[in-house]
Design a protein around this motif. Structure first.
Motif, short mmCIF file in Angstrom:
data_model
loop_
_atom_site.label_atom_id
_atom_site.label_comp_id
_atom_site.label_asym_id
_atom_site.label_seq_id
_atom_site.Cartn_x
_atom_site.Cartn_y
_atom_site.Cartn_z
N ARG A 265 1.27 -1.17 -0.13
CA ARG A 265 -0.18 -0.69 0.10
C ARG A 265 0.86 0.79 -0.17
O ARG A 265 0.49 2.67 0.55
CB ARG A 265 -1.15 0.08 1.39
CG ARG A 265 -1.79 -1.05 0.93
CD ARG A 265 -2.73 -1.28 2.58
NE ARG A 265 -3.64 0.14 2.07
CZ ARG A 265 -4.25 0.58 1.50
NH1 ARG A 265 -5.11 -0.38 0.58
NH2 ARG A 265 -5.45 1.22 1.92
N THR B 144 -1.76 6.46 -0.23
CA THR B 144 -2.29 7.64 0.81
C THR B 144 -1.66 8.77 1.10
O THR B 144 -2.08 9.81 1.44
CB THR B 144 -2.27 7.18 2.32
OG1 THR B 144 -0.95 6.72 2.47
CG2 THR B 144 -3.07 5.93 2.50
N THR C 55 -1.53 12.57 0.30
CA THR C 55 -1.54 13.20 -0.68
C THR C 55 -1.53 15.30 -1.38
O THR C 55 -0.06 14.58 -2.06
CB THR C 55 -2.41 14.89 0.67
OG1 THR C 55 -1.68 15.48 1.36
CG2 THR C 55 -3.35 13.99 1.84
N THR D 190 -13.16 -0.84 -1.31
CA THR D 190 -12.39 -0.38 0.24
C THR D 190 -12.91 -1.76 0.98
O THR D 190 -13.98 -2.19 0.42
CB THR D 190 -12.53 0.29 1.35
OG1 THR D 190 -13.71 0.56 1.59
CG2 THR D 190 -12.02 1.97 0.67
N TYR E 243 -12.13 12.98 -1.50
CA TYR E 243 -11.25 12.70 -1.28
C TYR E 243 -10.15 12.81 -1.37
O TYR E 243 -9.79 12.60 -2.79
CB TYR E 243 -11.66 11.13 -0.83
CG TYR E 243 -12.40 10.92 -0.16
CD1 TYR E 243 -13.54 10.28 1.32
CD2 TYR E 243 -13.60 10.28 -0.86
CE1 TYR E 243 -14.50 10.26 1.72
CE2 TYR E 243 -15.36 9.75 -0.31
CZ TYR E 243 -15.40 9.97 0.81
OH TYR E 243 -16.53 9.99 1.26
N THR F 205 -7.36 11.31 -0.92
CA THR F 205 -6.66 9.35 -0.94
C THR F 205 -7.51 8.88 -0.88
O THR F 205 -8.75 9.42 -0.57
CB THR F 205 -5.83 9.42 0.10
OG1 THR F 205 -6.52 9.15 1.36
CG2 THR F 205 -4.69 10.27 0.56
#
Length: 277
Positions: free
Chosen positions: A24, A28, A30, A98, A275, A277
């Protein structure tokens, strides 16, 4: 809890057998903030100026593996991946589903060279570096929330349906039902005395008629016989209304103000959550 899935234009990258996301890292991050403060000669410090987010970026680290042991399956999976993501003539729709069941989408492009790393005869690894020109993701579903019709003005509306947004929302539609004169919609998310942007329609919306201000298209439409005049719309910010995400523990909120209201006066907000991320 379901397994997380990633799709590109509806093509599943994460079937768990031949393709899947390996780790991952890079998912995440930004977007960077764009803008600068102003410097005034002979004045200490700088003058603060509002800023906004630039383009976003994320990296998908994938592995490709044969389902029954043949290297030709790896090559076939690699070529299928190329057919999906090596499309510089348009933006691709990336969809993240998700483990909690939420679906987020963005439009992005793969700009860097694709250089897979073979793992002997057992598969290969590949990193997809995706740039998101719009800067943020949006929910796949649309949320709608409305104030109590006929409540005394100003009407405050807590947008609990948008509470999990993490990015500014500037593609919402605002529906104002009359009667009301000179309606003003203000972003009150940051609390009393720290209101955000607003817009005002310097006209009258009679009872039985509705004005829709679409922040995504900058268009005004009317229903019930209302013919809105775009020249009557005034703004305080760079967008029709850039609604800030809610603070921890509280949702974003807006306020409808105006005069000559009645029993059917109401504000409704509809659109997709945004959003980073």
């Amino acid at each position: 809890m379901a397994r997380e899935r990633w799709l590109v234009d509806g093509y599943d990258l994460t079937d768990g057998l031949v393709r899947d996301v390996e780790y991952r890292a890079g998912l995440t991050a930004t977007p960077a903030v764009v803008g600068a403060n102003a410097t005034v000669p002979n004045r200490i410090g700088e003058l603060w100026r509002p800023k906004h987010f630039g383009p976003g970026k994320f990296t998908l680290a994938l592995w490709l593996a044969p389902q029954s042991g043949g290297w030709q399956e790896v090559e076939a999976a690699w070529e299928d991946l190329l057919r999906m993501v090596a499309r510089p003539h348009r933006l691709l729709t990336f969809e993240r589903r998700t483990a909690a069941g939420q679906v987020r989408r963005c439009e992005g492009e793969v700009l860097s060279a694709l250089t897979p790393t073979p793992l002997g005869q057992s598969g290969m690894r590949i990193s997809l570096e995706v740039t998101v020109p719009a800067g943020y993701w949006v929910s796949a579903d649309t949320s709608t929330q409305a104030s109590t019709a006929g409540a005394a003005a100003p009407q405050d509306l807590a947008l609990t349906a948008f509470a999990d947004a993490t990015a500014p929302m500037e593609q919402l539609a605002y529906l104002i039902t009359g009667p009301i004169t000179a309606p003003t919609v203000t972003d009150t998310t940051d609390g009393t005395g720290r209101d955000g942007d607003s817009f005002t329609y310097t006209g009258q919306i009679p009872a039985g008629q509705t004005l829709t201000v679409d922040a995504a298209t900058w268009q005004l439409t009317g229903s019930g016989g209302l013919v809105p005049d775009p020249g009557r719309l005034t703004l305080t910010g760079p967008a029709v209304l850039r609604l800030a995400p809610g603070r921890p523990g509280s949702p974003p909120s807006v306020r409808l103000a105006g005069t000559n209201t009645g029993v059917s006066t109401q504000l409704a907000v509809t659109g997709r959550r945004a959003y980073l991320t």
